[in-house]
Design a protein around this motif. Structure first.
Motif, mmCIF file in Angstrom:
data_model
loop_
_atom_site.group_PDB
_atom_site.id
_atom_site.type_symbol
_atom_site.label_atom_id
_atom_site.label_comp_id
_atom_site.label_asym_id
_atom_site.label_seq_id
_atom_site.Cartn_x
_atom_site.Cartn_y
_atom_site.Cartn_z
ATOM 1 N N GLN A 212 10.185 16.938 47.510
ATOM 2 C CA GLN A 212 11.232 16.436 46.659
ATOM 3 C C GLN A 212 11.884 15.231 46.921
ATOM 4 O O GLN A 212 12.813 14.790 46.279
ATOM 5 C CB GLN A 212 12.107 17.565 46.113
ATOM 6 C CG GLN A 212 11.478 18.692 45.289
ATOM 7 C CD GLN A 212 10.821 18.177 44.270
ATOM 8 O OE1 GLN A 212 9.843 17.976 43.687
ATOM 9 N NE2 GLN A 212 11.863 17.768 43.120
ATOM 10 N N ASN A 213 11.871 14.842 48.335
ATOM 11 C CA ASN A 213 12.732 13.538 48.580
ATOM 12 C C ASN A 213 12.057 12.426 48.503
ATOM 13 O O ASN A 213 10.830 12.283 48.495
ATOM 14 C CB ASN A 213 13.031 13.590 50.168
ATOM 15 C CG ASN A 213 14.143 13.057 50.715
ATOM 16 O OD1 ASN A 213 14.768 12.320 49.804
ATOM 17 N ND2 ASN A 213 14.326 12.614 51.877
ATOM 18 N N PHE A 214 12.961 11.534 47.937
ATOM 19 C CA PHE A 214 12.760 10.268 47.575
ATOM 20 C C PHE A 214 13.115 9.019 48.449
ATOM 21 O O PHE A 214 14.056 9.319 48.857
ATOM 22 C CB PHE A 214 12.886 9.720 46.057
ATOM 23 C CG PHE A 214 12.368 10.478 44.871
ATOM 24 C CD1 PHE A 214 12.861 12.035 44.692
ATOM 25 C CD2 PHE A 214 11.460 9.781 44.346
ATOM 26 C CE1 PHE A 214 12.250 12.577 43.745
ATOM 27 C CE2 PHE A 214 10.970 10.670 43.032
ATOM 28 C CZ PHE A 214 11.176 11.764 42.893
ATOM 29 N N TYR A 215 12.324 8.024 49.044
ATOM 30 C CA TYR A 215 12.860 7.117 49.963
ATOM 31 C C TYR A 215 12.778 6.017 49.174
ATOM 32 O O TYR A 215 11.828 5.484 48.390
ATOM 33 C CB TYR A 215 11.843 6.991 50.988
ATOM 34 C CG TYR A 215 11.907 8.317 52.053
ATOM 35 C CD1 TYR A 215 10.909 9.411 51.732
ATOM 36 C CD2 TYR A 215 12.758 8.387 53.029
ATOM 37 C CE1 TYR A 215 11.027 10.348 52.689
ATOM 38 C CE2 TYR A 215 12.953 9.471 53.897
ATOM 39 C CZ TYR A 215 11.891 10.347 53.498
ATOM 40 O OH TYR A 215 11.898 11.483 54.432
ATOM 41 N N PHE A 216 14.204 5.334 49.171
ATOM 42 C CA PHE A 216 14.377 4.156 48.395
ATOM 43 C C PHE A 216 14.410 2.878 49.355
ATOM 44 O O PHE A 216 14.815 3.008 50.501
ATOM 45 C CB PHE A 216 15.594 4.287 47.792
ATOM 46 C CG PHE A 216 15.666 5.316 46.472
ATOM 47 C CD1 PHE A 216 15.793 6.475 46.616
ATOM 48 C CD2 PHE A 216 15.517 4.562 45.149
ATOM 49 C CE1 PHE A 216 15.985 7.374 45.281
ATOM 50 C CE2 PHE A 216 15.287 5.431 44.046
ATOM 51 C CZ PHE A 216 15.507 6.910 44.375
ATOM 52 N N GLY A 217 13.973 1.701 48.831
ATOM 53 C CA GLY A 217 14.086 0.540 49.539
ATOM 54 C C GLY A 217 15.660 0.086 49.284
ATOM 55 O O GLY A 217 16.439 0.865 48.628
ATOM 56 N N LYS A 218 16.132 -1.020 49.657
ATOM 57 C CA LYS A 218 17.395 -1.222 49.603
ATOM 58 C C LYS A 218 17.698 -2.079 48.595
ATOM 59 O O LYS A 218 18.948 -2.442 48.453
ATOM 60 C CB LYS A 218 17.907 -2.202 51.211
ATOM 61 C CG LYS A 218 17.688 -1.475 52.306
ATOM 62 C CD LYS A 218 18.029 -2.494 53.683
ATOM 63 C CE LYS A 218 18.086 -1.491 54.756
ATOM 64 N NZ LYS A 218 18.368 -2.105 56.222
ATOM 65 N N GLY A 219 16.790 -2.589 47.765
ATOM 66 C CA GLY A 219 17.019 -3.069 46.456
ATOM 67 C C GLY A 219 16.885 -4.490 46.504
ATOM 68 O O GLY A 219 17.173 -5.087 47.471
ATOM 69 N N THR A 220 16.346 -5.232 45.419
ATOM 70 C CA THR A 220 16.462 -6.678 45.098
ATOM 71 C C THR A 220 17.312 -6.751 43.977
ATOM 72 O O THR A 220 17.089 -6.562 43.181
ATOM 73 C CB THR A 220 15.143 -7.139 45.069
ATOM 74 O OG1 THR A 220 14.416 -6.774 46.133
ATOM 75 C CG2 THR A 220 15.026 -8.669 44.854
ATOM 76 N N SER A 221 18.243 -7.802 44.249
ATOM 77 C CA SER A 221 19.269 -8.194 43.117
ATOM 78 C C SER A 221 18.738 -9.456 42.652
ATOM 79 O O SER A 221 18.174 -10.598 43.086
ATOM 80 C CB SER A 221 20.761 -8.554 43.841
ATOM 81 O OG SER A 221 21.446 -9.031 42.491
ATOM 82 N N LEU A 222 18.216 -9.236 41.213
ATOM 83 C CA LEU A 222 17.535 -10.454 40.446
ATOM 84 C C LEU A 222 18.587 -10.934 39.551
ATOM 85 O O LEU A 222 19.359 -10.337 38.818
ATOM 86 C CB LEU A 222 16.724 -10.074 39.736
ATOM 87 C CG LEU A 222 15.998 -10.841 38.497
ATOM 88 C CD1 LEU A 222 15.203 -11.716 39.203
ATOM 89 C CD2 LEU A 222 15.039 -10.004 37.574
ATOM 90 N N THR A 223 18.837 -12.213 39.541
ATOM 91 C CA THR A 223 19.801 -13.230 38.852
ATOM 92 C C THR A 223 18.768 -13.985 37.852
ATOM 93 O O THR A 223 17.889 -14.803 38.357
ATOM 94 C CB THR A 223 20.593 -14.022 39.627
ATOM 95 O OG1 THR A 223 21.359 -13.081 40.235
ATOM 96 C CG2 THR A 223 21.302 -14.876 38.570
ATOM 97 N N VAL A 224 18.775 -14.064 36.627
ATOM 98 C CA VAL A 224 17.923 -14.817 35.493
ATOM 99 C C VAL A 224 18.751 -15.708 35.037
ATOM 100 O O VAL A 224 19.878 -15.338 34.434
ATOM 101 C CB VAL A 224 17.349 -14.001 34.740
ATOM 102 C CG1 VAL A 224 16.572 -14.909 33.814
ATOM 103 C CG2 VAL A 224 16.366 -12.833 34.978
ATOM 104 N N ILE A 225 18.534 -17.132 35.131
ATOM 105 C CA ILE A 225 19.484 -18.200 34.945
ATOM 106 C C ILE A 225 18.949 -18.649 33.418
ATOM 107 O O ILE A 225 17.807 -18.701 33.349
ATOM 108 C CB ILE A 225 19.326 -19.369 35.702
ATOM 109 C CG1 ILE A 225 19.791 -18.924 37.063
ATOM 110 C CG2 ILE A 225 20.336 -20.564 35.513
ATOM 111 C CD1 ILE A 225 19.430 -20.153 38.300
ATOM 112 N N PRO A 226 19.964 -18.671 32.569
ATOM 113 C CA PRO A 226 19.538 -18.941 31.070
ATOM 114 C C PRO A 226 19.008 -20.226 31.108
ATOM 115 O O PRO A 226 19.337 -21.310 31.785
ATOM 116 C CB PRO A 226 20.812 -18.802 30.488
ATOM 117 C CG PRO A 226 21.768 -17.890 31.240
ATOM 118 C CD PRO A 226 21.367 -18.148 32.791
#
Lengths: 114, 113
Positions: free
Chosen positions: B99-113
């Motif tokens: 039941q344990n999930f291992y997560f990455g540290k995340g990637t912050s995505l910025t989309v420029i209009p």
């Protein structure tokens, strides 16, 4: 409506005070989780609960304890909070302990310990 | 030891461009793989998941990911991003009966209009 609800959304406490974070889910999910999220560290598992009164330590349980007396409700308790417990805390639930099911997350509680 | 690596902490792309967010995992058994998205001041929401079968899985809002076992990777892709895709994306790994999930540290995505 499938929902995980966390209360409160924001909380400010002084060092040494006790803290109670509450989480509820309306999906009758067996398994519930408490994670904390810190910048640059991602999510770290504090505790897992497999059902009522069936709890297991996660990766960072020190300084925390949990209570699950009803399937739909899971509490995280900080006895004598410390400044390094300032974080965003997320509760999550999943349906089935037999396989790695989707996690459903609450919106989080932002705890500041001064 | 189980772990997930997302090598890019921040990614910036222009609206309409294609996107790939990278994820590599280390897992001793047969992995179950997930991508979650987190919008500001919200919890994580599932984008897609892979258990078995076709290694390319489709998710919500035009996202897809490909499981490449030989490379221990599960990269997330989108053909044309929209400004509303700006968020933090997390890759996670787990396994059947565990039941344990291992997560990455995340990637912050910025989309420029």
């Amino acid at each position: 409506d499938m929902k995980v609800t966390q209360m409160p959304r924001y909380l400010i406490k002084r060092m040494g005070e006790n803290v109670l974070l509450e989480c509820g889910q309306d999906m009758s999910h067996e398994t519930m989780y408490w994670y904390r999220q810190d910048p640059g560290l991602g999510l770290q598992l504090i505790y897992i609960s497999y059902d009522v009164d069936s709890n297991s330590e996660g990766d960072i349980p020190k300084g925390y304890r949990v209570s699950r007396k009803k399937r739909e409700h899971f509490s995280l308790i900080l006895d004598s909070a410390k400044t390094n417990q300032t974080s965003v805390y997320f509760c999550a639930s999943s349906r089935d302990r037999g396989r790695a099911e989707t996690l459903y997350f609450g919106s989080g509680t932002r705890l500041t310990v001064l | 030891a189980q772990s997930v690596t997302q090598p890019d902490a921040r990614v910036t792309v222009s609206e309409g461009a294609s996107l790939q967010l990278r994820c590599k995992y280390s897992y001793s058994g047969t992995p179950y793989l997930f991508w979650y998205v987190q919008y500001p001041r919200q919890g994580l929401q599932l984008l897609l998941k892979y258990y078995s079968g076709d290694p390319v899985v489709q998710g919500v809002n035009g996202f897809e990911a490909e499981f490449i076992k030989s490379n221990s990777s599960f990269h997330l892709r989108k053909a044309s991003v929209h400004w509303s895709d700006s968020a933090v994306y997390f890759c996670a790994v787990s396994a059947a009966g565990y039941q344990n999930f291992y997560f990455g540290k995340g990637t912050s995505l910025t989309v420029i209009p």
